[in-house]
Structure formats: C-alpha cells, structure tokens
Write an enzyme that holds these catalytic residues in place. Structure first.
Site, PDB file in Angstrom:
ATOM      1  N   LYS A   1       0.844  -1.210   0.000  1.00  0.00           N
ATOM      2  CA  LYS A   1       0.000   0.000   0.000  1.00  0.00           C
ATOM      3  C   LYS A   1       0.875   1.255   0.000  1.00  0.00           C
ATOM      4  CE  LYS A   1      -3.950   2.119   2.434  1.00  0.00           C
ATOM      5  NZ  LYS A   1      -4.901   2.044   3.576  1.00  0.00           N
TER       6      LYS A   1
ATOM      7  N   SER B   1      -9.968   2.200   2.454  1.00  0.00           N
ATOM      8  CA  SER B   1      -9.031   2.916   1.610  1.00  0.00           C
ATOM      9  C   SER B   1      -8.034   2.014   0.885  1.00  0.00           C
ATOM     10  CB  SER B   1      -8.257   3.935   2.445  1.00  0.00           C
ATOM     11  OG  SER B   1      -7.466   3.277   3.436  1.00  0.00           O
TER      12      SER B   1
ATOM     13  N   SER C   1     -10.439  -0.073   6.776  1.00  0.00           N
ATOM     14  CA  SER C   1      -9.804  -0.036   5.452  1.00  0.00           C
ATOM     15  C   SER C   1      -9.089  -1.296   5.005  1.00  0.00           C
ATOM     16  CB  SER C   1      -8.832   1.135   5.363  1.00  0.00           C
ATOM     17  OG  SER C   1      -9.548   2.310   5.126  1.00  0.00           O
TER      18      SER C   1
HETATM   19  N1  GLN Z   1     -13.552   4.548   5.620  1.00  0.00           N
HETATM   20  C1  GLN Z   1     -13.056   5.053   6.869  1.00  0.00           C
HETATM   21  C2  GLN Z   1     -12.669   6.485   6.697  1.00  0.00           C
HETATM   22  O1  GLN Z   1     -12.884   6.994   5.665  1.00  0.00           O
HETATM   23  C3  GLN Z   1     -11.888   4.225   7.339  1.00  0.00           C
HETATM   24  C4  GLN Z   1     -10.652   4.481   6.587  1.00  0.00           C
HETATM   25  C5  GLN Z   1      -9.493   3.656   7.061  1.00  0.00           C
HETATM   26  O2  GLN Z   1      -9.664   2.661   7.763  1.00  0.00           O
HETATM   27  N2  GLN Z   1      -8.296   4.117   6.706  1.00  0.00           N
HETATM   28  O3  GLN Z   1     -12.135   7.094   7.567  1.00  0.00           O
END
Ligand code: GLN
Length: 496
Positions: A79, A154, A178
């Site tokens: 990532k 994400s 995410s």
């Molecule tokens: N979807 C959640 C957010 O937008 C979690 C994102 C994540 O876990 N990095 O904050």
C-alpha cells in the site's frame, strides 16, 4: 495451475525447494500486472527492474545454500502509504507527488528481511480517508468481480491486486475498516491486527490512535504467514506492544471451533443491511454452530454510536497529523516565485495538493478541537470510546469471539456514493468498534449475495492480543465453505 494462481505458501515452498526461481515467479506476476492493470488500476507504481533485482537476490541466497523462510521470493503489493526508500510514496495525494522517502517503514523493512519481493505500490483513498478508493488523486481502482464497482477502501488497490491475481499478498492499513471492508467486497481475507501489534513507524499517519497495518491474502493461512512476517514489537513506534503473542500461523493451521463460544452482535444486522448479506451471514453462523461452536446473542449498545464518535476522533487526529504538509518539507510547492510569503505558498500548496475529502476532514477536526467546542465534541467522543471498550470487555466475559457481517452491503457502483459522504461513511458501520477499542478483527469470505452475485464477508472480532482467535475461526469457516463450494470463493469471480 499458473504461478499467479497459487497461494503464497505454495509459491514459497516451490522457491525454497528450487522447483521454480523467484525471478520466474516475479516475472509471471509482472506479466499479469501488464495484462490486467489497464482495467483494474490497482497500482500507482510498478518498477519491473527493482522487482526483478529483489527476486535475483533471493535466488542468489538460495544458490549460496541459505535456508529460505516460508515467504522468501513471494511477490507482494505494498500500500502506497508505507515509506519505501527505493520507490516513490504518495499516500494517494497530489501533495506528495514525486516524493522519494529517505527511509523504509518498519513494515517495509520486515517484508524485505522475510525475502518478500515488492512488486510496487498500490492505490488508496487520499491519506487513507475513504471506503471506495475514489478519493485517490490518481483515479479510482476497479473491483475485479465487476469493473463498474468499487474495490472498497481505503486499501482498494491492495484488495483489487490480490483479487485480480496480480499479487498473492498485499499490505493494508485499517483505521476504521480499510482492510476488512475492501477484503469483504473483493472476496478475499483481510485482517486488522490488535492496535500496537504491527508497527506504525514509516506509515504516513491518518489517525495515529487508530491506524493499524495488516495483511491481505486469498486464504487465511497466507494472511497469517504475512502478519507473522511483519508484526511484533518495534522500539521505533512508541505505541508498539512489547508482549509475547500466540502464533497466528498455528491458529490458522488449527482451524477448529468445537467448544468455542461465539457471540452474534445484536446491534449489527436488520434494517439498512442488504438481504443477501444477512442471508450469508446467518447461514455462516449456523455453520459454525454445526461445527460445534456455542452461539449466543450479545448486546453491545455503544457500538451504535461508534460511527459518529469515529468521525470526530479520526478527523481531529488527521487535522493535527496533516499540518506537516506545509509546502516546505515534502513534495509539492505552489506559487514560490520569490514574491509571496511562506504563508501564501503554504495556502496555495494545500489548496492545490489536498483533495475535497481531506479538506473536509481537516476542517471538521480543527472545529472539533477548537477551544469552545473541545469538550462537547472531541471530549465526548473519547468518552464513547471508553464505553465501546467496556462493551467489548463485557462481551468477552461471556464469549471467545464476536461475529457480524463485515459490511452492510456488497460492492457499490463507482460514483454512487462519491457525492454523499454520509452514505460512504456507513460502509464502515460494523468495522469501526474494533478500531476504537484496539481489538483484533478479520474479514473472511462467506459467500455471494443472491441479488448481485457479489462477495460477502464475515467479520470475526477478538480481544486485544487475541489475534489467534480470529485466524482460528476464520480458518474453520474457510475449510467448511471450501468443501461446500468445491473450492475458494474467488474462483467464482468472472475471469478478467
Ligand atoms: N472509511 C473510513 C474512513 O474513511 C476508514 C478508513 C481507514 O480505515 N483508513 O475514515
């Protein structure tokens, strides 16, 4: 079977025994990437020469008589939020375009030490803020099951790369879901380890009290092998846990639930959930019962306010963490023509370099932390966080693990929620509690929804440092369902 469709454990064994070389394995994956990337867009950066060089090193170590570890020579997609000294790191943001980190993150360094071959860096929502990868400054990633749909976020580049057989393994980070949510909607396994169980050193920070690196794989054992390779105490991360942890690889091998007490979270299910998601979830709970687990319903009342509390805490922390992108230290600098003040250059750079979701969160977090509102918003959210931790504690007095659907719906169409932040935030309804309290939680495929034929994930939550329980239950589900389906769920995906 082609090399790209084997498991990481199989590839590691083939390389260690000399049946195939690490270079051959890397080349097969680079070829697959070249073939499907125009459709999937999982990667922000691929560099064949750097990849092959790493693979040649593994082959040379073997030729010199070294005994290789289980993942040596196995390719991995990384990532693009972990620093890498030999590749750019953007966090999916224009503000870091062209930045070359001077050092490796601890996770990166441990991947290299385990002999994993890094294929490249994967796409993500800008600074890991989002649930669809549509917030990337470099265009969305597409779900290999249906290219018109999101791969989750994400870590959507990482989930798509594994689901599209571009890599057998990938890394992710989970701040509110995410890793688990993208795993669920692409039909693969994704694990959020206990907070502090994997190092944040060299991870570009979103919300430091929640951010947790973890693995993606096409099966439970591969995820366990990867987690074991990069986790463990790190003196460079002040919140890293220095305690012995039970082996997750051993737990994945065990894979039995006889006598285990499993709690179904009462608050997650019902209205707002797609019927096909609920159907697969309930079937899987029955399956666990038929395997000898004792299933009870458990109430965790404060889980219903985890989402609003998260959307105060995460933006508050991000507003502080993202202050470092000031046009002076990293990446982009706009308007520095000798006539403008540092403040003006900073404002121009941040206006051009941050996308709309990142700006929304910085504004929200700055507001929540402002002196007049601090107690009402941030302080209150922290109290909710304590209540969530207490709900987990009470639940784990009665049961060994908690289960829920990972996400309320299957993968939604690209664009459907892009202009509706509230709808987007709901994708993480079930995953956020484990971040708020630091618990371990995994998502494992549990079938396809009847309405759309898309994958559904089962979430298994365990106590802090109980990561092994997640793997044990996930492996039991995987084994039982594979015999029922006659193979891995992913083999049901339409071919790319
Ligand atoms: N979807 C959640 C957010 O937008 C979690 C994102 C994540 O876990 N990095 O904050």
């Amino acid at each position: 079977m082609s090399l790209t469709h084997k498991t990481a454990a199989e590839l590691g064994a083939l390389i260690a025994s000399g049946e195939v070389s690490a270079v051959e394995v890397a080349q097969a994956h680079l070829d697959r990437i070249a073939a499907v990337e125009p459709q999937v867009n999982a990667f922000l950066h691929v560099d064949a020469e750097t990849t092959l060089e790493q693979a040649r090193t593994v082959d040379a170590r073997r030729a010199a008589g070294e005994r290789l570890g289980p993942l040596a020579g196995v390719p991995i997609a990384h990532k693009d939020v972990f620093t890498t000294a030999d590749m750019p790191t953007t966090a999916g943001s224009k503000i870091l375009e062209g930045w070359r980190p001077p050092y490796d993150a601890t996770v990166t360094r441990r991947l290299r030490e385990a002999g994993l071959v890094i294929l490249g860096k994967t796409n993500l929502d800008e600074f890991a803020m989002g649930s669809s990868t549509e917030n990337s400054a470099y265009g969305p990633t597409r779900n290999p099951w249906d290219l018109s749909r999101i791969p989750g976020g994400s870590s959507g580049g990482s989930s798509a790369a594994v689901a599209a057989y571009e890599a057998p393994l990938s890394t992710g980070t989970d701040t509110g879901g995410s890793i688990r949510q993208p795993a669920a909607v692409t039909g693969i396994v994704g694990m959020k380890p206990t907070y502090g169980g994997s190092s944040r050193y060299g991870l570009i920070a979103f919300a430091s009290s929640l951010d947790t690196p973890g693995p993606f794989a096409r099966n439970v054992m591969d995820a366990a092998l990867l987690q074991e390779a990069f986790s463990g105490h790190d003196p460079l991360d002040s919140t890293s846990i220095d305690a012995p942890v039970p082996s997750v690889v051993e737990a994945a091998r065990q894979g039995d639930v006889a006598g285990l007490r499993i709690g179904v979270v009462k608050e997650f299910g019902g209205e707002g959930y797609q019927p096909g998601v609920l159907a697969r979830f309930h079937e899987t709970v029955e399956l666990l019962e038929s395997l000898g687990a004792k299933v009870v319903e458990v109430s965790c009342p404060s889980f219903t306010v985890a989402l609003p509390a998260y959307y105060l805490i995460a933006p508050s922390e991000c507003s502080s963490n993202l202050a470092r992108f000031d046009a002076m230290r990293y990446g982009l600098r706009v308007g520095d023509d000798g006539t403008r003040s540092a403040e003006d250059v900073m404002a121009l750079t941040r206006a051009a370099g941050f996308g709309p979701e990142v700006k929304r969160r910085i504004i929200l977090g700055t507001y929540a932390l402002s002196s007049g509102y601090y107690d009402a918003y941030y302080g209150q959210a922290q109290k909710v966080r304590t209540l969530i931790a207490r709900d987990f504690e009470a639940a784990f007095g009665q049961v060994d693990v908690l289960v829920s659907p990972t996400t309320p719906t299957t993968a939604f169409p690209i664009g459907e929620r892009a202009d509706d932040p509230m709808a987007m935030y709901l994708a993480d309804l079930c995953t956020i509690p484990a971040n708020m309290a630091g618990n371990a939680a995994i998502s494992v495929p549990c079938g396809l929804a009847d309405e759309d034929g898309l994958p559904v994930g089962l979430q298994i939550m365990a106590p802090v440092l109980g990561d092994d329980r997640c793997y044990r239950v996930a492996a039991a589900v995987e084994n039982a369902l594979e015999s029922r389906w006659g193979g891995a769920l992913l083999s049901k995906a339409p071919a790319l």
